[in-house]
Design a protein around this motif. Structure first.
Motif: not given
Length: 259
Positions: A127-148
């Motif tokens: 859950s913590a890992q998925t939360t981090a994915r959501l935050l990083f990809n949504s913010i730094f990955g420009l709404a998920g366009i990039f899977d950072v």
């Protein structure tokens, strides 16, 4: 896609919901073969008896087998004459970086039910890992366009409500083949509907409002869904493909629940 044991590798291509990295535009697509069309069993010569006896070990609770086989054949024809031609056109007309970005956006949205189900299953590390994915990809990955997040060592963890029910001890029930979507079970089909409602309720980044306002995005979603699944009907080149797919899908789900 999920990672699973060698026995289930073939079934990995079946998960529609799902989610494998797409094939390159130049990749060969196996020619379609209807595995049941030319099946001619000669009982006097005991042809296919070895295969039939082997299939007894692949027995799966399938009280709706007659209907399921008809839906399976319908799905195969729809895939051959409609779905795959559209996907090929999409691959031909769209540069690979664009296709990757589209897949990443939809994958990012799928992390919403992934997060909810990880919590319901008590997998708090995931859950913590998925939360981090959501935050990083949504913010730094420009709404998920990039899977950072993937590059940061945070791969996607696929969890659905069917798995959650399985973890809670709910049996799979009868095997079912869902029109257009493929192999499932009564439990997993119900779980798929719950995941859909949950994602709609959360409406992360107002994605459902956007898709409802711009209906073409639903078509893009459907194309991307098939684009990411390398399974091809008839690829097993066996008259018993239905039985084999049914068994492999069932074993895959058992593994996903137990891991």
């Amino acid at each position: 896609m999920k990672t699973f044991m060698p026995l289930a590798l073939l079934a990995a291509t079946l998960t529609v919901g799902g989610q494998a990295q797409a094939q390159d535009a130049t990749a060969e697509v196996p020619a379609y073969q209807d595995p049941l069309l030319k099946l001619d069993i000669d009982e006097r010569e005991n042809r296919y008896q070895f295969e039939r006896s082997s299939l007894r070990a692949l027995n799966v609770h399938d009280p709706l087998e007659g209907i399921n086989r008809r839906i399976y054949r319908f799905n195969a024809r729809f895939d051959r004459y409609v779905y795959l031609p559209v996907v090929r056109t999409y691959v031909w007309a769209t540069p690979e970086p664009v296709r990757t970005g589209v897949s990443n956006v939809f994958d990012n949205l799928r992390d919403i039910p992934n997060l909810g189900n990880s919590l319901l299953q008590g997998k708090f590390h995931l859950s913590a890992q998925t939360t981090a994915r959501l935050l990083f990809n949504s913010i730094f990955g420009l709404a998920g366009i990039f899977d950072v997040a993937e590059g940061m060592g945070l791969p996607q963890q696929d969890e659905d409500f069917g798995q959650t029910l399985g973890v809670w001890g709910v049996p799979p029930g009868p095997y079912v083949v869902i029109p257009f979507l493929g192999p499932s079970s009564l439990r997993d089909g119900t779980g798929r509907a719950v995941d859909w409602v949950f994602e709609d309720y959360v409406n992360f980044m107002e994605n459902r409002d956007f898709m409802n306002n711009y209906q073409a995005t639903w078509g893009l979603w459907a194309i991307d869904l098939r684009y990411g699944i390398p399974f091809r009907y008839g690829a097993l080149d066996s008259p018993f493909e239905y039985d084999q797919v049914r068994y492999l899908h069932t074993k895959l789900r058992e593994f996903e629940i137990s891991r």
